[in-house]
Design an enzyme around this catalytic site. Sequence first.
Site, PDB file in Angstrom:
ATOM      1  N   SER A 145       0.840  -1.198   0.000  1.00  0.00           N
ATOM      2  CA  SER A 145       0.000   0.000   0.000  1.00  0.00           C
ATOM      3  C   SER A 145       0.881   1.257   0.000  1.00  0.00           C
ATOM      4  CB  SER A 145      -0.961  -0.064   1.182  1.00  0.00           C
ATOM      5  OG  SER A 145      -2.007   0.846   1.005  1.00  0.00           O
ATOM      6  N   ASP A 223     -10.227  -5.737  -2.742  1.00  0.00           N
ATOM      7  CA  ASP A 223      -9.602  -4.686  -1.926  1.00  0.00           C
ATOM      8  C   ASP A 223     -10.519  -3.459  -1.974  1.00  0.00           C
ATOM      9  OD1 ASP A 223      -8.004  -2.480  -1.130  1.00  0.00           O
ATOM     10  OD2 ASP A 223      -6.183  -3.541  -1.731  1.00  0.00           O
ATOM     11  N   HIS A 256      -7.271  -5.969   1.399  1.00  0.00           N
ATOM     12  CA  HIS A 256      -6.088  -5.123   1.618  1.00  0.00           C
ATOM     13  C   HIS A 256      -5.265  -5.576   2.827  1.00  0.00           C
ATOM     14  CE1 HIS A 256      -4.176  -1.406   0.304  1.00  0.00           C
ATOM     15  NE2 HIS A 256      -4.011  -1.035   1.562  1.00  0.00           N
TER      16      HIS A 256
END
Length: 278
Positions: A145, A223, A256
């Site tokens: 991320s 996600d 995620h």
Amino acid sequence: MELLEEHRCFEGWQQRWRHDSTALNCAMTFSIFLPPTPGTTPPPVLYWLSGLTCTDENFTTKANAQRVASELGIVLVMPDTSPRGADVANDDGYDLGQGAGFYLNATQQPWAAHFRMYDYIRDELPALIQDKFNVSERCAISGHSMGGHGALMLALKNPGKYVSASAFAPIVNPCRVPWGQKAFTAYLGEDQSTWPQWDSCALLHHLDTEHATPMLIDQGDSDQFLADQLQPAVFAEIARQKDWPLTLRIQPGYDHSYFFIASFIEDHLRFHAQHLLK
Ligand SMILES: CC(=O)Oc1ccc2c(C)cc(=O)oc2c1
């Protein structure tokens, strides 16, 4: 440098250290996994950059990377995600300030005094690791991320420094998404002409493919941040146009979380091993 923790782990050692950082002007912690070293050749290093709200401990305790790193003989270095401390500027939001350094050098107040994560990750931490541990100079970089943004951006800005780069659900185009726009406005200022030097899509657009760093990206299609914040297809399309050596894998049903990272970290370690152990 002070050793905070040490654990035997897959025939190697998992350690946590604190040291005074010159780049960040504060004390920092990092974690390191040292695989067993049966021969005399010093092992290469994979730097792992974590995402928003994380410290050096999330990857260490949740990704389950040590077993394969031990097998492959790769050192894992896990830095914190920002400068920290009572003297360090902060923000109430989870996506700015401590825990959200975005791996850049801030130019704006009140951030500029400490928020120089780019210098820390590129120069200071590798110099420290080289000095204090038995490691080779060969290194690769990966992250998740915000840390995926850091890993790709550092590799793109420093051709030849990292033999390979990979990312899980990276923020590839921070200039164009809400997390990046908030952070870049605060750290770099309202003048958006200074932003693209920290944006992987913009960097890739201007690079020569001749000495390209091989890259692997995994992205879960469940996600929740995919459409608004991540958009790895934008990066993949620039790579395709330039014939850049990128593999983007869309993983059905994954979100995620660190469950996603734990599911595919072995593939990333083996990808990096192909380049690190050449
Ligand atoms: C431990 C963990 O779950 O880490 C985590 C959760 C969420 C996020 C988000 C939303 C963004 C990011 O950059 O990193 C990140 C890390």
